[in-house]
Design an enzyme around this catalytic site. Structure first.
Site, mmCIF file in Angstrom:
data_model
loop_
_atom_site.group_PDB
_atom_site.id
_atom_site.type_symbol
_atom_site.label_atom_id
_atom_site.label_comp_id
_atom_site.label_asym_id
_atom_site.label_seq_id
_atom_site.Cartn_x
_atom_site.Cartn_y
_atom_site.Cartn_z
ATOM 1 N N SER A 51 0.866 -1.178 0.000
ATOM 2 C CA SER A 51 0.000 0.000 0.000
ATOM 3 C C SER A 51 0.907 1.234 0.000
ATOM 4 O O SER A 51 0.970 1.994 0.946
ATOM 5 C CB SER A 51 -0.922 -0.010 1.221
ATOM 6 O OG SER A 51 -0.209 0.168 2.410
ATOM 7 N N HIS A 164 -3.280 -6.058 2.572
ATOM 8 C CA HIS A 164 -2.359 -7.085 3.072
ATOM 9 C C HIS A 164 -3.023 -8.437 3.256
ATOM 10 O O HIS A 164 -2.410 -9.378 3.762
ATOM 11 C CB HIS A 164 -1.727 -6.639 4.399
ATOM 12 C CG HIS A 164 -0.854 -5.437 4.244
ATOM 13 N ND1 HIS A 164 -0.375 -4.711 5.309
ATOM 14 C CD2 HIS A 164 -0.369 -4.831 3.130
ATOM 15 C CE1 HIS A 164 0.356 -3.704 4.861
ATOM 16 N NE2 HIS A 164 0.373 -3.755 3.538
ATOM 17 N N GLU A 173 -4.513 -2.489 9.296
ATOM 18 C CA GLU A 173 -3.768 -3.087 10.410
ATOM 19 C C GLU A 173 -4.440 -2.824 11.749
ATOM 20 O O GLU A 173 -4.832 -1.684 12.038
ATOM 21 C CB GLU A 173 -2.350 -2.500 10.457
ATOM 22 C CG GLU A 173 -1.572 -2.794 9.202
ATOM 23 C CD GLU A 173 -0.279 -2.008 9.096
ATOM 24 O OE1 GLU A 173 0.231 -1.537 10.137
ATOM 25 O OE2 GLU A 173 0.216 -1.852 7.970
ATOM 26 N N GLU A 214 1.738 -9.481 6.998
ATOM 27 C CA GLU A 214 2.566 -9.071 8.138
ATOM 28 C C GLU A 214 2.428 -10.027 9.321
ATOM 29 O O GLU A 214 2.770 -9.690 10.451
ATOM 30 C CB GLU A 214 2.221 -7.629 8.527
ATOM 31 C CG GLU A 214 2.521 -6.665 7.378
ATOM 32 C CD GLU A 214 2.357 -5.202 7.745
ATOM 33 O OE1 GLU A 214 1.812 -4.899 8.833
ATOM 34 O OE2 GLU A 214 2.771 -4.353 6.933
ATOM 35 N N ASP A 251 -3.975 1.078 11.609
ATOM 36 C CA ASP A 251 -3.526 1.775 10.408
ATOM 37 C C ASP A 251 -4.657 1.629 9.397
ATOM 38 O O ASP A 251 -4.896 0.533 8.881
ATOM 39 C CB ASP A 251 -2.231 1.161 9.866
ATOM 40 C CG ASP A 251 -1.765 1.852 8.583
ATOM 41 O OD1 ASP A 251 -2.416 2.844 8.167
ATOM 42 O OD2 ASP A 251 -0.747 1.412 8.003
ATOM 43 N N GLU A 302 -3.166 5.561 12.318
ATOM 44 C CA GLU A 302 -2.259 5.902 11.206
ATOM 45 C C GLU A 302 -3.071 6.070 9.923
ATOM 46 O O GLU A 302 -4.020 5.313 9.688
ATOM 47 C CB GLU A 302 -1.252 4.757 11.067
ATOM 48 C CG GLU A 302 -0.221 4.950 9.971
ATOM 49 C CD GLU A 302 0.694 3.731 9.896
ATOM 50 O OE1 GLU A 302 0.960 3.100 10.930
ATOM 51 O OE2 GLU A 302 1.123 3.405 8.776
ATOM 52 N N ASP A 329 1.754 8.306 7.450
ATOM 53 C CA ASP A 329 2.609 7.365 6.706
ATOM 54 C C ASP A 329 2.616 7.804 5.237
ATOM 55 O O ASP A 329 3.535 8.506 4.790
ATOM 56 C CB ASP A 329 2.063 5.945 6.896
ATOM 57 C CG ASP A 329 2.710 4.930 5.966
ATOM 58 O OD1 ASP A 329 3.733 5.233 5.368
ATOM 59 O OD2 ASP A 329 2.174 3.802 5.837
ATOM 60 N N LYS A 354 9.803 4.902 7.122
ATOM 61 C CA LYS A 354 10.169 3.704 6.367
ATOM 62 C C LYS A 354 11.339 4.096 5.483
ATOM 63 O O LYS A 354 11.187 4.955 4.601
ATOM 64 C CB LYS A 354 8.990 3.278 5.486
ATOM 65 C CG LYS A 354 7.764 2.784 6.245
ATOM 66 C CD LYS A 354 6.567 2.791 5.304
ATOM 67 C CE LYS A 354 5.418 1.967 5.822
ATOM 68 N NZ LYS A 354 4.211 2.163 4.994
ATOM 69 N N HIS A 382 8.632 -1.284 9.416
ATOM 70 C CA HIS A 382 8.923 -2.251 8.349
ATOM 71 C C HIS A 382 8.049 -1.938 7.127
ATOM 72 O O HIS A 382 7.295 -0.968 7.129
ATOM 73 C CB HIS A 382 8.587 -3.666 8.841
ATOM 74 C CG HIS A 382 7.120 -3.869 9.102
ATOM 75 N ND1 HIS A 382 6.512 -5.090 9.171
ATOM 76 C CD2 HIS A 382 6.114 -2.972 9.308
ATOM 77 C CE1 HIS A 382 5.223 -4.956 9.398
ATOM 78 N NE2 HIS A 382 4.948 -3.683 9.488
ATOM 79 N N ARG A 383 8.126 -2.783 6.094
ATOM 80 C CA ARG A 383 7.173 -2.767 4.994
ATOM 81 C C ARG A 383 6.419 -4.095 5.001
ATOM 82 O O ARG A 383 6.873 -5.055 5.627
ATOM 83 C CB ARG A 383 7.883 -2.610 3.632
ATOM 84 C CG ARG A 383 8.658 -1.345 3.424
ATOM 85 C CD ARG A 383 7.879 -0.070 3.674
ATOM 86 N NE ARG A 383 6.637 0.119 2.957
ATOM 87 C CZ ARG A 383 6.397 1.086 2.075
ATOM 88 N NH1 ARG A 383 7.365 1.942 1.774
ATOM 89 N NH2 ARG A 383 5.214 1.231 1.503
ATOM 90 N N LYS A 405 7.056 -0.460 14.524
ATOM 91 C CA LYS A 405 5.942 -1.224 13.966
ATOM 92 C C LYS A 405 6.553 -2.243 13.028
ATOM 93 O O LYS A 405 7.131 -1.881 12.006
ATOM 94 C CB LYS A 405 5.023 -0.250 13.218
ATOM 95 C CG LYS A 405 3.865 -0.906 12.528
ATOM 96 C CD LYS A 405 2.956 0.128 11.889
ATOM 97 C CE LYS A 405 3.074 0.083 10.388
ATOM 98 N NZ LYS A 405 1.857 0.532 9.688
HETATM 99 P P1 PGA Z 1 3.076 -1.251 3.154
HETATM 100 O O1 PGA Z 1 2.221 -1.261 4.485
HETATM 101 O O2 PGA Z 1 4.446 -1.640 3.511
HETATM 102 O O3 PGA Z 1 2.342 -2.228 2.294
HETATM 103 O O4 PGA Z 1 2.999 0.169 2.627
HETATM 104 C C1 PGA Z 1 2.659 -0.775 5.701
HETATM 105 C C2 PGA Z 1 1.915 0.462 6.115
HETATM 106 O O5 PGA Z 1 1.041 0.962 5.384
HETATM 107 O O6 PGA Z 1 2.188 0.982 7.169
HETATM 108 ZN ZN ZN Z 2 0.637 2.710 6.952
#
Ligand code: PGA
Ligand code: ZN
Length: 442
Positions: A51, A164, A173, A214, A251, A302, A329, A354, A382-383, A405
């Site tokens: 995402s 995800h 999330e 995740e 999130d 988030e 984010d 990130k 993380h991703r 996270k």
């Molecule tokens: P992504 O998801 O690594 O797929 O972007 C993590 C997030 O959105 O925080």
């Molecule tokens: Zn996010």
């Protein structure tokens, strides 16, 4: 004068990430002696999002449909082995700012669109790790200096939705945040216990215990409230108190829900489960979060709104920012230009960091530093596509971020980070600090 530790060799290769897609791995050798005899070689692996925010630095993919469905990274690998090597070979690995500056310069664009942020980041991280190795100090200490004592509070994503997972949960999330734990190992234990209890509860309710990207479970649940209800039950079953031992965080990844043409957020899973179309506009999204905060111990939200809605973000921050952490984010994408805009406006009160959103370590550190100076909190992240590289664990300690996270306490790509933090905790011994980052909220 700075000690001189030359970069002697740089080599990239294509490897697989946790989703089975290609990603970049870089090896860097530093040292004054002969390569392979008395140099120090370190390696770093690059993560990848699903995402992704539209303002992120460019992740260079080959687009050759014959290989890896177009997701190969051979061009990024080649860029490391040619252009980036030429830019950095012979330079001082102990001068990370210079190394990163040279990488940015070699790319020459605003968004790493020429060589790829996946190419620059691999070099940036591997150089830092090789430098730490040569100095014989842990990576967190190399990156953070002598005041690096704080272990981050983990935000563990135990229930996955959105992009995800293939379930009906619309928000991406749902995390447990053991801010009330005494120390980091206890935090990990508490989360792992809650995770296992959630699994038992899901089974009892004939819900799927398959996991998402995740490592969190990905059942078909009716809506956000039902998810939070299941989580509260799991926390209680594990013997803890929601809102005191453990907070919740979500999130929403709202950019993914946003229907640009209509200017509203569409909830596909909730629509399916309820048999009617569920849309919310920006104001209704804020109402929705407010009502959730009333009923559940949610302390952090988030990407509650999409990445272009600065006005909405400001409104949300005015309404909810004293009560909960509002994390940008996709809104900030670890980019100081976007972050400074948010700080000026009063949009959000925390940044998600990130490293691959921006493409070098120095730029990511700049973003965290800017946030901290402005009184914003920083969460190292993380991703969804990860590797076994635990780099961000050291980074979180180095930057005194106070929060990390990095997924569920499940799947080795996620646990690699938690396990590294357990090692760092042990290394710091009695000096290790673990504290609740949310005491300022009402
Ligand atoms: P992504 O998801 O690594 O797929 O972007 C993590 C997030 O959105 O925080
Ligand atoms: Zn996010």
């Amino acid at each position: 004068m700075l000690r001189y530790l030359p970069v002697r060799r740089i080599h990239a290769r294509q490897i697989l990430d946790s989703r089975g897609n290609p990603t970049v791995e870089v090896e860097v050798t530093v040292g004054e002696g002969v390569v392979g005899v008395n140099g120090y070689t370190a390696r770093a692996m690059v993560p990848s999002g699903a995402s992704t925010g539209k303002f992120e630095a460019v992740e260079l993919r080959d687009g050759d449909k014959e290989k890896y469905l177009g997701l190969g990274v051979e061009r990024a690998v080649a860029n490391v082995n040619t252009k980036l090597s030429e830019a950095v070979l012979g330079e001082n690995a102990l001068n990370q700012s210079l190394i990163d500056h040279l990488l940015i310069q070699a790319d020459g664009t605003d968004n790493k669109g020429s060589v790829g942020a996946n190419a620059t980041l691999g070099v940036s991280m591997a150089v830092a790790r090789a430098a730490a190795m040569a100095l014989r100090i842990p990576l967190y200490q190399y990156l953070g200096g002598c005041r690096t004592l704080k272990l981050p509070v983990p935000m563990m994503n135990i229930l996955n939705g959105g992009k995800h997972a293939d379930n009906t949960v619309d928000l991406q999330e749902f995390m447990i945040v053991p801010a009330g734990a005494d120390n980091f190992p206890d935090a990990v234990r508490i989360c792992a216990e809650v995770y296992q209890h959630l699994k038992i509860i899901l089974k009892e309710n004939n819900l799927s215990t398959a996991v998402g990207d995740e490592g969190g479970f990905a059942p078909d649940v009716k809506d956000t409230r039902d998810v939070l209800e299941l989580m509260a039950r799991a926390v209680q079953k594990a013997g803890y108190i929601p809102g005191s031992d453990i907070y919740f965080a979500v999130d929403a990844a709202a950019s993914e829900l946003y229907d640009e043409a209509r200017g509203v957020y569409y909830f596909p899973g909730e629509s399916r489960m309820k048999g009617e179309e569920v849309y919310r506009d920006s104001g209704e999204m804020i109402d929705y979060f407010e009502s959730i905060i009333e009923d559940y111990p949610v302390i952090s939200i988030e990407d509650g709104l999409e990445e272009d809605d600065w006005e909405g973000w400001k409104l949300m921050t005015d309404r909810l920012g004293k009560r909960v952490q509002l994390v940008g984010d996709d809104l900030f994408v670890t980019n100081i230009k976007r972050l400074s805009c948010g700080i000026r406006l009063g949009a959000a009160n925390a940044i998600l960091t990130k490293v691959n959103q921006i493409g070098t370590l120095s730029e990511a550190i700049d973003a965290v530093t800017m946030a901290q100076h402005a009184g914003y909190k920083a969460v190292i992240s993380h991703r969804s596509g990860e590797t076994e590289d635990p780099f961000i664990a050291d980074l979180a300690v180095a930057l005194n971020a106070g929060q990390i996270k990095t997924g569920a306490p499940c799947r080795s790509d996620r646990n690699a980070k938690y396990n590294q933090l357990l090692r760092i905790h042990e290394n710091l011994g009695e000096l290790a600090v673990y504290e609740n980052p949310f005491t300022g909220f009402l």
